[in-house]
Design a protein around this motif. Structure first.
Motif, short mmCIF file in Angstrom:
data_model
loop_
_atom_site.label_atom_id
_atom_site.label_comp_id
_atom_site.label_asym_id
_atom_site.label_seq_id
_atom_site.Cartn_x
_atom_site.Cartn_y
_atom_site.Cartn_z
N LEU A 1 -14.11 62.96 50.44
CA LEU A 1 -15.17 63.19 49.46
C LEU A 1 -16.51 63.28 50.18
O LEU A 1 -16.83 62.41 51.00
N ASP B 1 -15.68 71.11 43.54
CA ASP B 1 -17.09 71.25 43.93
C ASP B 1 -17.91 71.42 42.66
O ASP B 1 -17.77 72.41 41.94
N SER C 1 -20.38 63.58 48.96
CA SER C 1 -21.34 63.60 47.86
C SER C 1 -22.68 63.11 48.38
O SER C 1 -22.84 62.85 49.58
N ASP C 2 -23.63 62.96 47.49
CA ASP C 2 -24.95 62.46 47.91
C ASP C 2 -24.84 61.08 48.56
O ASP C 2 -25.64 60.74 49.44
N LEU D 1 -15.48 63.65 38.24
CA LEU D 1 -14.70 63.62 39.48
C LEU D 1 -13.52 62.67 39.36
O LEU D 1 -12.40 62.99 39.79
N VAL E 1 -22.67 68.93 43.76
CA VAL E 1 -23.12 67.68 44.38
C VAL E 1 -21.97 67.00 45.10
O VAL E 1 -22.11 66.54 46.23
N ARG E 2 -20.82 66.97 44.45
CA ARG E 2 -19.63 66.31 45.00
C ARG E 2 -18.60 67.36 45.39
O ARG E 2 -18.23 68.21 44.57
N THR F 1 -14.23 57.95 51.56
CA THR F 1 -15.55 57.96 50.92
C THR F 1 -16.45 57.05 51.74
O THR F 1 -16.03 56.46 52.73
#
Length: 693
Positions: free
Chosen positions: A657, A682, A659-660, A580, A685-686, A596
């Motif tokens: 962003l 993509d 993500s997890d 990423l 996960v992100r 983020t």
């Protein structure tokens, strides 16, 4: 490879220029000292020479070309000066130094170990990045400074972790790596190469300084071991069983020099200060060498060194502010000592100093006892007490200056200490006003606080178990020291008292950056006292065994900590995070703002050098930045994006962003982002979205 070669050659060019200047300026010093100062000056040139050009050209290749030209001009003038003076530009007699001072081989071996720890602290394996234990917390912050300065080119730089706020943290220890990264070095090489040289400057500079203070290479070697291999009695907490001992090498921060459950906080200098704290590392590289010059100037009458000290001191604030403060305190104390010696008040001053030492120790024990009972370790009274003591010190200093001027010493004071003060102020005040005072004025930086981080422990017990046998020897050595020697070590007393009454940043623990400078001085009387005790034994073999045993006891905790650091391996960026960040570097503008969560190991800030709306509170709080507003807005934009759609425009968010990390921190309305923003990236996960107006 091309970037590695170019950046390395550029770095070594500055090192060579520094050596040329050192040869001209320090003609009376031995070759090893000239080489040390040449390396220090080379690093400082690379830190500072791009700065004036960067204000106009940005932190760019053009600014660095101008910096290189300036460095070459300085080196050329130095070579010309030495040629006109009849001196030769020959090779340094380093091998001779290693023959004369065998302990330099030990310093070299420790340097190799330190460089290996630096290299292992930033491991790039199988598409993932791993840190060591000591660097797990700080590395991401320093990488964010390093990459954002290089990639964005804005100067003066702003926090990429909180855009819009001037980067007032001493950033030159990171910008030296930014210069190499800008010229094409890999991130790991840009990060580690300057640290290798700074480590050498600190380790060798510390040895030369301690040997000069003690006027003995052997005692200097002993003091060096006490300082760099420091560790108290923390190892006793791990001797209960085999399982207790081996958790040193497996558990997170369960080391004999950093064991919070046992209130062991006196960390090892090399592992927990030099390795993770780049500002401290580069600051000490300058500080130790500058103190060496100051010793030569004050106690050995090398008057022209006062100007050199002033210049180096003036360049310190944005390398490491704590080192600048420590150096200022040392200058004040040694000026006082020099005046006392001129008035032949050396003996009564020494006796008074020893009395103050014991009195303060007793008072601190009483203050800690009652403060613990009242559960109150912070107070305005402590701050005003420190201010009053500083006022008394200054008044007494002014009185001595008046007496010295009355006796005809005014001209000498102006051409020595006056030159030092003028040079330091001219160079330091612009930095302090532009960067340091601005951030320190936000609150929480300077306040009364007693007892560093001793908590509810007894004052003497805390320092006994933390500093260990070296602390006991240091106290004995201070009480035994006579006249000139006591005055040499007096800065330790002043720095320690001040650091126990006042903290200079939101995190009280960071006062150790001052306390360790005091401890550096205390290692001298510790070495002298041990030698004094052993002199009563006539058998040299027994003396050697006892010295080895003492060093072993003092360094056992340190060796275990080094072993743990060597074994530590923590993933901070996985292969997905690296992919990423590479995408962001290639496809997202350098000045873009990305939303983020506030995790500390943020790949967008640390690896891609891009701005994020709000970084980790663990960084921003201790820098005194007002981050809560931005932290709250970030939560609203993730959880209620429709109601806060205008906030994306108001705060200038260009990308989002998910993500997890974001999903675990917020209740992210992903469906809204999918419908309203453009999905750019993509990996399952992100997901990276581009904001649409």
């Amino acid at each position: 490879m091309a970037g590695l070669l170019l950046s390395t050659a550029f770095f070594l060019l500055f090192q060579l220029c520094g050596c040329c200047v050192s040869r001209a300026a320090l003609s009376k010093e031995n070759g090893e000292v000239k080489l040390l100062f040449g390396s220090v000056l080379g690093s400082m040139m690379l830190q500072w020479f791009p700065v004036p050009f960067a204000f106009f050209l940005g932190f760019s290749t053009a600014a660095h070309i101008c910096a290189a030209i300036l460095a070459v001009l300085c080196a050329g003038l130095a070579v010309l000066f030495r040629w006109k003076a009849g001196g030769r530009i020959d090779l340094f007699d380093i091998l001779s130094a290693f023959r004369r001072k065998k302990f330099l081989w030990v310093v070299s071996l420790v340097l190799i170990l330190f460089c290996a720890l630096v290299w292992r602290s930033f491991r790039w394996e199988n598409g993932r990045i791993f840190s060591s234990q000591a660097t797990y917390g700080d590395m991401s912050m320093h990488l964010s400074f390093l990459t954002s300065i290089a990639r964005q080119g804005t100067f003066p730089p702003e926090y990429s972790l909180l855009p819009g706020f001037l980067l007032s943290y001493p950033f030159l220890g990171d910008s030296i790596s930014s210069s190499l990264y800008l010229l094409g070095a890999s991130l790991k090489w840009a990060y580690t190469l300057p640290m290798f040289f700074a480590g050498a400057q600190v380790l060798f500079g510390g040895y030369f300084l301690l040997s000069r203070l003690l006027r003995s290479s052997k005692k200097g070697a002993l003091a060096w071991c006490f300082f760099f291999l420091n560790g108290g009695f923390g190892f006793l907490y791990f001797l209960g069983s085999k399982e207790d001992f081996f958790r040193i090498f497996t558990d997170f921060y369960q080391t004999p020099t950093n064991y919070v459950e046992g209130n062991i906080r006196w960390v090892n200098v090399m592992v927990d200060m030099m390795l993770p704290q780049r500002a401290t590392l580069f600051g000490w590289a300058v500080l130790f060498s500058t103190l060496y010059l100051l010793v030569r100037a004050v106690f050995e009458k090398e008057k022209r060194y006062f100007l050199y000290v002033g210049i180096l001191a003036g360049l310190l604030p944005m390398i490491h502010t704590h080192s600048f403060v420590a150096l200022a305190l040392c200058c004040g104390v040694w000026l006082l000592c020099a005046l006392l010696r001129e008035l032949s008040w050396e003996h009564p001053a020494t006796q008074a100093g020893k009395g103050i030492c014991l009195t303060v120790l007793a008072l601190f024990c009483l203050i800690q006892y009652f403060a613990k009972e009242m559960d109150q370790m912070e107070s305005e009274v402590l701050l005003w007490t420190a201010v009053s003591l500083a006022g008394i010190f200054l008044l007494f200093l002014l009185f001595l200056l008046w007496r010295a001027v009355r006796q005809g010493a005014g001209k000498e004071l102006l051409t020595t200490w006056g030159v030092l003060l003028l040079a330091a102020c001219v160079l330091a005040l612009p930095q302090l006003c532009f960067w340091t005072f601005r951030q320190a004025s936000t609150g929480g930086f300077i306040r009364g606080h007693f007892g560093w981080v001793i908590g509810r422990d007894n004052y003497l017990w805390f320092y006994l178990k933390n500093v260990g046998l070296a602390g006991v020897l240091a106290l004995g050595g201070m009480l035994l020291a006579k006249g000139k020697n006591f005055l040499k070590y007096a800065p330790a007393l002043v720095i320690w008292i001040l650091s126990e009454l006042v903290v200079f940043q939101p995190n009280a623990y960071d006062n150790n950056k001052l306390l360790y400078v005091a401890y550096l001085f205390l290692c001298c009387p510790a070495a002298e006292f041990l030698c004094f005790l052993l002199e009563k034994l006539k058998h040299r073999g027994i003396q050697g065994i006892l010295i080895a045993a003492t060093v072993a006891v003092c360094s056992f905790s340190a060796l275990l900590t080094v072993g743990r650091e060597w074994n530590a391996r923590y993933e901070i960026f996985g292969d997905g995070a690296i992919a990423l960040s590479q995408y962001a570097e290639e496809n997202i503008p350098a000045d873009a703002l990305i939303l983020t969560n506030t995790r500390h190991n943020n790949e967008i800030a640390a690896l891609a050098g891009r701005n994020i709306l709000c970084g980790s509170p663990s960084y921003l709080y201790f820098h005194g930045l007002p981050y809560p507003k931005w932290e709250h807005v970030a939560q609203l934009m993730y959880q209620q994006p429709e109601e806060n759609r205008n906030a994306f425009r108001e705060y200038g968010v260009d990308y989002v962003l998910v993500s997890d990390f974001e999903r675990s921190t917020y209740e992210v309305d992903e469906l809204w982002f999918m419908r309203n923003f453009t999905k750019l990236y993509d990996d399952g996960v992100r997901v990276l979205y581009q904001v649409k107006d």
